[in-house]
Design a protein around this motif. Structure first.
Motif, short mmCIF file in Angstrom:
data_model
loop_
_atom_site.label_atom_id
_atom_site.label_comp_id
_atom_site.label_asym_id
_atom_site.label_seq_id
_atom_site.Cartn_x
_atom_site.Cartn_y
_atom_site.Cartn_z
N ASP A 59 41.96 49.77 51.39
CA ASP A 59 41.16 49.24 50.30
C ASP A 59 42.02 48.26 49.50
O ASP A 59 43.25 48.29 49.59
N SER A 61 41.71 47.93 45.99
CA SER A 61 42.01 48.52 44.68
C SER A 61 42.71 49.86 44.84
O SER A 61 42.12 50.84 45.26
N SER A 66 48.01 45.59 42.83
CA SER A 66 46.94 44.72 43.32
C SER A 66 46.96 44.70 44.84
O SER A 66 48.02 44.86 45.47
N SER A 87 36.72 46.90 51.61
CA SER A 87 36.69 46.86 50.15
C SER A 87 35.27 46.89 49.60
O SER A 87 34.31 46.49 50.26
N HIS A 89 34.59 45.01 47.13
CA HIS A 89 34.40 43.66 46.61
C HIS A 89 33.79 42.75 47.68
O HIS A 89 34.22 42.79 48.84
N TYR A 94 37.39 38.11 47.36
CA TYR A 94 38.79 38.47 47.67
C TYR A 94 39.27 38.12 49.06
O TYR A 94 40.48 38.13 49.31
N ARG A 157 46.50 39.51 40.45
CA ARG A 157 46.03 40.48 39.47
C ARG A 157 45.13 39.83 38.44
O ARG A 157 44.10 40.40 38.04
N GLU A 160 41.77 39.38 39.93
CA GLU A 160 41.05 40.65 39.99
C GLU A 160 40.43 40.97 38.63
O GLU A 160 39.25 41.35 38.55
N LEU A 164 36.39 41.32 37.44
CA LEU A 164 35.90 42.54 36.83
C LEU A 164 35.28 42.27 35.46
O LEU A 164 34.24 42.85 35.10
N SER A 177 39.81 51.73 35.86
CA SER A 177 39.53 51.56 37.28
C SER A 177 40.74 51.14 38.09
O SER A 177 40.87 51.49 39.27
N ILE A 178 41.65 50.35 37.48
CA ILE A 178 42.82 49.92 38.25
C ILE A 178 44.12 50.55 37.74
O ILE A 178 45.21 50.12 38.08
#
Length: 215
Positions: A59, A61, A66, A87, A89, A94, A157, A160, A164, A177-178
């Protein structure tokens, strides 16, 4: 020629139930394969150091790291090891960054089980798995004389966090979440706005929508 019983696959995701599902799918597609799993980047790197694998399915995340950053470190450790990204996403967010970091394929978690098996077999055979839309986007990135768009100048990062925020998540949501602090996410947000010459989240979201970074 490699036989099915010699195939070793490592599944990396921080959700145990999802890892189980991916392993079940791959076990059906690679009868007799040896399956391993782990829940974070450090465990993945440690396992790859300890024994050889034929494929890593990971994955983007993962806690504190990152996706592109982790992938680059993995490829330094095992340059010939094929990595298939799986993923949540969308590809257009990505995929290009992950391919640049060394991925051999990219799938969303909504993909059909048979597509996952097909992609895994293709990258293990030395190929790449990429959708038509991502292939077109990758072709555009190698054109000469094309200026980078503002979001393409962001770090992995920062990019990302941009996606989000634009998807409607708050700084607190993103931090959770991260697995980073609220202060750190706020710092990333400030850098993003500065680099992209934007004033607030509304402008950031509008930009992301206009450029297809979120849906």
């Amino acid at each position: 020629m490699r036989t099915a019983t010699t195939v070793r696959i490592l599944v990396v995701d921080d959700h145990p139930s999802f890892r189980r599902g991916v392993k079940d799918i791959l076990e059906e597609g690679f009868e007799g394969a040896s399956m391993a799993e782990c829940g974070n980047a450090q465990e993945m790197l440690d396992q790859v150091r300890e024994q050889p694998y034929d494929l890593v399915v990971m994955d983007i995340s993962m806690p504190g790291r990152s996706g592109p950053e982790v992938l680059k470190e993995l490829k330094q450790l095992a340059p010939t090891l094929p990595v298939l990204i799986l993923s949540m996403h969308p590809e257009d967010q990505y995929a290009i960054r992950m391919f640049k970091a060394g991925a051999a394929g990219y799938l969303t978690k909504a993909s059909a089980p048979e597509e996952l098996v097909h992609a895994a077999k293709k990258v293990m055979a030395g190929g790449q798995y990429v959708s038509a839309s991502v292939g077109e986007a990758l072709a555009l990135t190698v054109r000469t004389g094309v200026d980078k768009l503002p979001h393409e100048r962001l770090s992995d990062r920062e990019y990302e966090v941009l996606c989000l925020i634009a998807s409607g998540q708050t700084v607190s949501d993103i931090a959770e979440s991260i697995h980073l602090s609220v202060t750190t996410i706020s710092t990333y947000r400030a850098r993003i706005l500065d680099k992209m010459s934007l004033k607030n989240n509304a402008e950031l979201t509008r930009y992301a929508l206009q450029h297809g970074l979120v849906v």
